[in-house]
Design a protein around this motif. Structure first.
Motif, PDB file in Angstrom:
ATOM      1  N   HIS A 690       3.664  -6.850  -1.397  1.00 29.04           N
ATOM      2  CA  HIS A 690       5.057  -6.291  -1.734  1.00 29.04           C
ATOM      3  C   HIS A 690       6.639  -7.763  -1.659  1.00 29.04           C
ATOM      4  CE1 HIS A 690       8.168  -3.815  -0.776  1.00 29.04           C
ATOM      5  NE2 HIS A 690       8.896  -3.904   1.035  1.00 29.04           N
ATOM      6  N   GLU A 691       6.306  -7.615  -0.263  1.00 25.70           N
ATOM      7  CA  GLU A 691       7.636  -8.802  -0.271  1.00 25.70           C
ATOM      8  C   GLU A 691       7.366  -9.946  -1.275  1.00 25.70           C
ATOM      9  OE1 GLU A 691       9.088  -8.888   1.925  1.00 25.70           O
ATOM     10  OE2 GLU A 691       8.439  -7.211   3.713  1.00 25.70           O
ATOM     11  N   GLU A 692       6.493 -10.585  -1.724  1.00 29.73           N
ATOM     12  CA  GLU A 692       6.527 -11.673  -3.202  1.00 29.73           C
ATOM     13  C   GLU A 692       7.432 -10.298  -4.308  1.00 29.73           C
ATOM     14  OE1 GLU A 692       2.525 -12.329  -3.856  1.00 29.73           O
ATOM     15  OE2 GLU A 692       2.672 -14.552  -1.641  1.00 29.73           O
ATOM     16  N   GLY A 693       7.221  -9.108  -4.213  1.00 27.85           N
ATOM     17  CA  GLY A 693       8.045  -8.751  -5.075  1.00 27.85           C
ATOM     18  C   GLY A 693       6.661  -7.910  -6.199  1.00 27.85           C
ATOM     19  N   ARG A 694       5.894  -7.785  -5.740  1.00 31.99           N
ATOM     20  CA  ARG A 694       4.805  -7.783  -6.611  1.00 31.99           C
ATOM     21  C   ARG A 694       3.971  -6.370  -6.290  1.00 31.99           C
ATOM     22  NH1 ARG A 694       0.752 -13.010  -6.607  1.00 31.99           N
ATOM     23  NH2 ARG A 694      -0.636 -11.523  -7.340  1.00 31.99           N
ATOM     24  N   ASP A 695       4.679  -5.309  -6.613  1.00 34.25           N
ATOM     25  CA  ASP A 695       4.811  -3.719  -5.628  1.00 34.25           C
ATOM     26  C   ASP A 695       3.017  -3.134  -6.026  1.00 34.25           C
ATOM     27  OD1 ASP A 695       6.374  -3.824  -3.766  1.00 34.25           O
ATOM     28  OD2 ASP A 695       8.399  -2.976  -5.190  1.00 34.25           O
ATOM     29  N   ALA A 696       3.264  -3.208  -7.630  1.00 32.94           N
ATOM     30  CA  ALA A 696       2.231  -2.630  -8.114  1.00 32.94           C
ATOM     31  C   ALA A 696       0.671  -2.877  -7.652  1.00 32.94           C
ATOM     32  CB  ALA A 696       2.223  -3.188  -9.679  1.00 32.94           C
ATOM     33  N   GLU A 697       0.335  -4.518  -7.575  1.00 29.96           N
ATOM     34  CA  GLU A 697      -0.439  -4.799  -7.199  1.00 29.96           C
ATOM     35  C   GLU A 697      -0.640  -4.599  -5.588  1.00 29.96           C
ATOM     36  OE1 GLU A 697      -1.284  -9.199  -7.912  1.00 29.96           O
ATOM     37  OE2 GLU A 697       1.401  -8.750  -8.901  1.00 29.96           O
ATOM     38  N   ALA A 698       0.479  -5.037  -4.903  1.00 31.78           N
ATOM     39  CA  ALA A 698       0.821  -4.371  -3.113  1.00 31.78           C
ATOM     40  C   ALA A 698       0.600  -2.785  -3.384  1.00 31.78           C
ATOM     41  CB  ALA A 698       1.945  -4.051  -2.849  1.00 31.78           C
ATOM     42  N   LEU A 699       0.295  -1.967  -3.569  1.00 31.68           N
ATOM     43  CA  LEU A 699      -0.178  -0.532  -3.925  1.00 31.68           C
ATOM     44  C   LEU A 699      -1.780  -0.405  -4.202  1.00 31.68           C
ATOM     45  CD1 LEU A 699       2.909   1.111  -5.389  1.00 31.68           C
ATOM     46  CD2 LEU A 699       2.570   1.216  -3.088  1.00 31.68           C
ATOM     47  N   VAL A 700      -1.970  -1.196  -5.255  1.00 36.65           N
ATOM     48  CA  VAL A 700      -3.667  -1.224  -5.063  1.00 36.65           C
ATOM     49  C   VAL A 700      -4.856  -1.178  -4.168  1.00 36.65           C
ATOM     50  CG1 VAL A 700      -5.624  -1.994  -6.457  1.00 36.65           C
ATOM     51  CG2 VAL A 700      -3.817  -1.630  -7.822  1.00 36.65           C
ATOM     52  N   HIS A 701      -4.285  -2.285  -3.101  1.00 35.99           N
ATOM     53  CA  HIS A 701      -4.922  -2.876  -1.850  1.00 35.99           C
ATOM     54  C   HIS A 701      -4.473  -1.238  -1.032  1.00 35.99           C
ATOM     55  CE1 HIS A 701      -6.635  -6.538  -3.565  1.00 35.99           C
ATOM     56  NE2 HIS A 701      -5.538  -6.762  -4.127  1.00 35.99           N
ATOM     57  N   LEU A 702      -2.822  -1.221  -1.219  1.00 31.18           N
ATOM     58  CA  LEU A 702      -2.648  -0.141   0.150  1.00 31.18           C
ATOM     59  C   LEU A 702      -2.875   1.137   0.557  1.00 31.18           C
ATOM     60  CD1 LEU A 702       0.987  -1.477   0.334  1.00 31.18           C
ATOM     61  CD2 LEU A 702      -1.037  -2.090   2.439  1.00 31.18           C
ATOM     62  N   GLU A 703      -2.861   1.599  -1.349  1.00 32.29           N
ATOM     63  CA  GLU A 703      -3.431   2.958  -1.255  1.00 32.29           C
ATOM     64  C   GLU A 703      -4.889   2.704  -0.408  1.00 32.29           C
ATOM     65  OE1 GLU A 703      -3.608   6.099  -4.496  1.00 32.29           O
ATOM     66  OE2 GLU A 703      -2.986   4.315  -4.812  1.00 32.29           O
ATOM     67  N   LYS A 704      -6.124   1.944  -1.040  1.00 30.59           N
ATOM     68  CA  LYS A 704      -7.263   1.717  -0.652  1.00 30.59           C
ATOM     69  C   LYS A 704      -7.631   1.757   0.806  1.00 30.59           C
ATOM     70  CE  LYS A 704      -8.635  -1.409  -2.706  1.00 30.59           C
ATOM     71  NZ  LYS A 704      -8.943  -2.398  -3.636  1.00 30.59           N
ATOM     72  N   ALA A 705      -6.795   1.211   1.766  1.00 30.42           N
ATOM     73  CA  ALA A 705      -6.898   0.745   3.028  1.00 30.42           C
ATOM     74  C   ALA A 705      -7.100   1.763   3.732  1.00 30.42           C
ATOM     75  CB  ALA A 705      -5.889  -0.082   4.020  1.00 30.42           C
ATOM     76  N   PRO A 706      -6.151   2.715   4.083  1.00 34.83           N
ATOM     77  CA  PRO A 706      -6.849   4.016   4.828  1.00 34.83           C
ATOM     78  C   PRO A 706      -8.007   4.497   5.093  1.00 34.83           C
ATOM     79  CG  PRO A 706      -4.471   3.734   3.662  1.00 34.83           C
ATOM     80  CD  PRO A 706      -4.893   3.455   3.319  1.00 34.83           C
ATOM     81  N   GLY A 707      -8.562   4.768   3.598  1.00 32.94           N
ATOM     82  CA  GLY A 707     -10.122   5.606   3.322  1.00 32.94           C
ATOM     83  C   GLY A 707     -11.191   4.108   4.022  1.00 32.94           C
ATOM     84  N   LEU A 708     -10.587   3.279   3.353  1.00 35.54           N
ATOM     85  CA  LEU A 708     -11.442   1.812   4.481  1.00 35.54           C
ATOM     86  C   LEU A 708     -11.275   1.872   6.173  1.00 35.54           C
ATOM     87  CD1 LEU A 708     -10.570  -0.963   1.864  1.00 35.54           C
ATOM     88  CD2 LEU A 708     -13.204   0.633   1.530  1.00 35.54           C
ATOM     89  N   ALA A 709     -10.303   2.009   6.547  1.00 30.16           N
ATOM     90  CA  ALA A 709     -10.452   2.130   8.209  1.00 30.16           C
ATOM     91  C   ALA A 709     -11.034   3.794   8.428  1.00 30.16           C
ATOM     92  CB  ALA A 709      -9.008   2.334   8.153  1.00 30.16           C
ATOM     93  N   ALA A 710     -10.629   4.714   7.921  1.00 33.37           N
ATOM     94  CA  ALA A 710     -11.579   5.841   8.500  1.00 33.37           C
ATOM     95  C   ALA A 710     -12.867   5.954   8.240  1.00 33.37           C
ATOM     96  CB  ALA A 710     -10.828   7.117   7.858  1.00 33.37           C
ATOM     97  N   ARG A 711     -13.525   5.562   6.749  1.00 34.05           N
ATOM     98  CA  ARG A 711     -14.732   5.184   6.481  1.00 34.05           C
ATOM     99  C   ARG A 711     -15.682   4.464   8.015  1.00 34.05           C
ATOM    100  NH1 ARG A 711     -15.071   3.404   0.847  1.00 34.05           N
ATOM    101  NH2 ARG A 711     -17.160   3.208   1.356  1.00 34.05           N
ATOM    102  N   ALA A 712     -14.385   3.490   8.179  1.00 38.83           N
ATOM    103  CA  ALA A 712     -15.056   2.981   9.552  1.00 38.83           C
ATOM    104  C   ALA A 712     -15.045   3.758  10.585  1.00 38.83           C
ATOM    105  CB  ALA A 712     -14.177   1.474   9.489  1.00 38.83           C
TER     106      ALA A 712
END
Length: 851
Positions: A690-712
């Motif tokens: 996101h800070e590099e201005g690549r928001d589309a790629e950023a959101l792909v990773h960020l959207e996955k992160a909460p679910g992965l943490a919850a499952r962990a």
């Protein structure tokens, strides 16, 4: 085999022994009979019978009947024998030249390598060399010493260990007026004898050398030893060709020699840097300053062969000074005393090349105040500095201009001038090391069709660079090998371990981990490697090898302890946690240690945030390499952790190109199916993108992160993942969804009761409220975060002060807002938080304009 014994029976057993190098086949006799049949057919086809040649069977043997005059070896031997009885040298020259004309290459070329054939070939070659020496002697009797030298030189190059050839060549060179070349040939042969055979020159070579030295000045009339007056010997090897640069170092050596009485000057530097060439060049340039002569000894301190005994070196010096062999004392002490007596009051230069230790040098120092001693060594020889006031003249790698000049001296100005950029690149790839540059230039000289740029392409491949910089048994690898051989075992072990290191430089803690020692022992070993010019302490506490040394260390890495690299990875895991704690006090550790992680002997302690950030910056390259190395070893549980460990520096230098290392860490986390690792890495990677201005790629990773943490099952990671995701949504315009996710993140953080996570979520929520112009809410969230933040979390505290100032400004409390922003600037500057300082200053400027 039959031609070696014409008209003599050669039995089947002898032929079988000669035909097969290894065990002969089961039906060797049958095979042999087939060869004989084919040979008879060949002789018949070419009419051999007309010349009286017949291959006959004689019982269990064969005989080749023929006139012996048809055999070139027989004619050669006959002519050599006739030459030996000639009274006139001119007749001997004619016959020997005719005899040697029968030779068109090595005897029996193209045959198998069996002992009978090799013995026969060796006998013929010995006779040929003896005839060459006889031809040179005959030329000498005619006074044609130059022709004698030319004949001998070719053979002396091909047979460098044959002392009789070398001795004859030395005398022929001297008699033709080439005294310096003659002495140089002696030193060359002596070094080869020592390196290849481990022996000193024999009587023939030694007598020839003594003759040379005596020819430089009349031998004095024998007197009592104490009164012997020395002649002016010239013992220097030939002056180096193509010597370039070193103006500053030559001037430094001049100053060192003039600085006091009886100076001892110490030229030090790494292997291949040109210490010997430098010393000999200077010695020739300053010959006029030493009218009483120059002595030279190669002490072989860094050689495959044993060092010369002190007694032998002193004997050589005394002979050169005109002492008759029978008057040389037996003991080392007595020889040393005589040497000092002879040199007292004289202006003499002594060059002691390739010294290993101070102890090796001291007995060879001349007496008197007017002599100068020039010592070269790969070691610093601090003991000689302490005991004899030796003045060091360090020799470093060549500067680009001098490197280009060296290439020009070998390749010519036109070829180098045609590709100046490639010449500069070659100098860089050769590390500015004269030895490497000369090897490269030699390879290019042998290949005139090659461009310099083509050689750049070859050398750019690190895997093959060292091989390209070696010629036969000489080159960079050979020079470095001899240096490493002389190290104490602990230092040598560490040097091999340096080849496993994942970065460009290292501290004593990383060195200790690699070698399996304590940081204290590693520090001592690092100092020893620096003394041997294998490492440089570029900045205090961090040691760096030059590029070619690093490549050689990697070459030795397979000999290092295979546990060295895993120990290094665990060292970084432990040290990383300590750095995180100092950089971001109270924050959630970015990982827990693997169950099998080995605690290092000692872990570095960090005084404050600045020290931790400095460590991150210094180790960045090494940590990136450690991630790749861990993944290559299949140690993915280390790889993802090492990818995250620099997160405080990442957030401080957000646009510094962190994506590749985080992507590598994510790949390792996915490789072992670690959900928590994936969540943490996705959350940080998404924020960086996101800070590099690549928001589309950023959101792909960020959207996955909460679910992965919850499952962990990690609510702290889940809260961090949600707040990062929400912050990027907020930045991309999804304000309503972002606000809801931030409230959820705050709720999750409150449930964990983890202060730093609560502060993080509240800080982001306050920022969201500022954008929505909900200043009262922003103020409340910021104040609450301020109550939870750790006192030593200086960056977070400065960030909260900025947010507080902005919130106060929004609700009209301008004086308080200005006060908070001024404090934030001071706090951010103190923490090295330049981004925060700039943000606070800009907001303060706008506030002043509004007022």
């Amino acid at each position: 085999m039959l031609l070696l014994r014409p008209n003599s029976a050669v039995n089947v057993g002898q032929l079988i022994d000669a035909l097969w190098e290894e065990e002969p086949p089961t039906h060797a006799k049958t095979v042999l009979q087939g060869h004989v049949s084919r040979l008879r057919a060949l002789l018949a086809e070419h009419g051999a019978e007309a010349y009286g040649v017949e291959l006959a069977t004689q019982g269990s043997a064969y005989v080749l009947r023929m006139p012996e005059s048809l055999v070139d070896a027989h004619r050669f031997e006959e002519l050599v024998g006739l030459a030996g009885v000639q009274r006139r040298p001119a007749d001997a020259v004619r016959m020997l030249r005719e005899a040697l004309s029968y030779w068109q290459g090595p005897a029996l070329t193209g045959t198998v390598h069996s002992r009978p054939l090799e013995a026969a070939a060796g006998g013929l070659e010995e006779m040929r060399l003896a005839s060459v020496e006889a031809l040179a002697e005959a030329y000498g009797q005619l006074g044609e010493h130059g022709r004698a030298a030319a004949v001998l030189r070719t053979e002396a190059v091909a047979h460098p260990l044959r002392e009789s050839l070398a001795a004859a060549l030395m005398l022929a060179l001297a008699r033709s007026g080439r005294q310096s070349d003659a002495i140089d040939w002696y030193h060359r042969t002596r070094r080869l004898l020592a390196e290849e055979l481990g022996v000193d020159p024999g009587e023939t070579l030694s007598e020839a050398y003594a003759t040379l030295l005596r020819s430089t000045a009349p031998v004095p009339t024998p007197r009592p030893a104490a009164d012997v007056k020395a002649p002016a010997p010239e013992g220097l090897p030939r002056a180096p060709r193509g010597f370039t640069g070193r103006g500053a170092e030559l001037a430094a050596l001049d100053r060192a020699v003039r600085a006091g009485d009886g100076p001892v000057c110490l030229v030090t530097g790494p292997a291949g840097v040109g210490k010997t060439a430098f010393a000999v060049h200077w010695a020739y340039e300053r010959r006029g300053d030493f009218p009483d002569g120059r002595l030279f000894a190669d002490l072989r301190g860094f050689s495959d062969t044993a060092e010369p005994e002190t007694a032998a070196v002193l004997r050589e010096f005394l002979l050169a000074l005109g002492v008759l062999p029978q008057r040389i004392p037996e003991t080392v002490d007595a020889r040393g005393a005589l040497f000092r007596s002879l040199t007292a009051g004289r202006r003499l230069l002594v060059v002691l090349d390739n010294a290993r230790s101070s102890e090796q040098v001291r007995p060879l120092l001349p007496g008197g105040d007017h002599c100068a001693t020039l010592v070269t060594s790969r070691d610093r020889l601090g003991g000689l500095i302490a005991s004899d006031a030796a003045r060091p003249v360090p020799l470093g790698h060549l500067q680009p201009a001098a490197s280009a000049a060296l290439l020009t001296s070998v390749l010519g100005a036109e070829r180098v001038a045609a590709e100046p950029a490639a010449a500069t690149r070659l100098a860089r790839l050769c590390d500015g090391l004269p030895l490497a540059l000369r090897v490269t230039a030699a390879r290019l000289a042998e290949r005139p069709q090659w461009t310099l740029d083509a050689m750049v392409g070859e050398l750019a491949d690190e895997q093959g660079r060292l091989a390209l910089l070696d010629v036969e048994d000489r080159g960079v690898s050979a020079a470095l090998r001899l240096t490493v051989q002389q190290l104490p075992e602990s230092a040598a072990r560490l040097f091999r371990a340096v080849g496993l290191h994942t970065g460009s430089d290292l501290d004593r803690f990383a060195a200790g981990a690699l070698a399996g020692t304590t940081p204290g022992q590693a520090s001592a070993d690092l100092d020893r490697l620096a003394a041997a010019h294998l490492l440089t302490e570029a900045v205090p506490g961090r040691w760096t090898p030059h590029d070619l040394v690093r490549l050689y260390a990697r070459h030795l890495a397979p000999q290092a302890d295979p546990e060295g690299l895993p120990r290094l990875l665990d060292h970084y895991l432990y040290t990383g946690l300590a750095a995180d704690a100092a950089a971001e006090p109270g924050s959630q550790p970015c990982y827990s240690l693997p169950a099998d992680a080995r605690r290092p002997a000692a872990t570095r302690e960090f005084e404050d945030r600045t020290a931790a950030l400095d460590w991150y910056a210094a180790e960045r390259t090494a940590l990136e390499g450690a991630v790749a190395a861990a993944a290559a070893l299949g140690m993915h549980d280390r790889a993802w952790r090492l990818a995250l460990v620099q997160w405080p520096l990442m957030l401080m230098r957000i646009g510094d190109g962190w994506t590749p290392i985080l992507e590598a860490g994510l790949a390792s986390a996915e490789a072992i199916g670690d959900l928590d690792a994936q969540s943490r890495t996705c959350a940080l990677l998404g924020w960086i993108l996101h800070e590099e201005g690549r928001d589309a790629e950023a959101l792909v990773h960020l959207e996955k992160a909460p679910g992965l943490a919850a499952r962990a099952g990690d609510p702290i990671s889940e809260a961090i993942a949600y707040v990062n995701f929400a912050a990027v949504l907020d930045a991309t315009g999804e304000h309503e969804r972002a606000g809801l996710l931030m409230l959820h993140a705050v709720d999750l953080a409150d449930r964990t009761g983890h202060p730093s996570t609560q502060v993080l979520t509240l800080q982001h929520l306050a920022g969201h409220c500022l954008k929505a112009e909900e200043y009262e809410a922003a103020l409340a969230h910021t104040l609450r975060a301020g109550e939870l933040v750790a006192p030593d979390a200086v960056v977070i505290r400065a960030s909260l002060q900025i947010t507080l100032g902005e919130a106060l400004a929004g609700i009209g409390r301008l004086e308080e807002a200005a006060d908070q922003l001024e404090r934030a600037i001071v706090a951010a500057d103190a923490a090295g938080f330049s981004e925060g300082s700039a943000r606070a200053a800009a907001r303060l400027q706008r506030l002043s304009a509004d007022r």
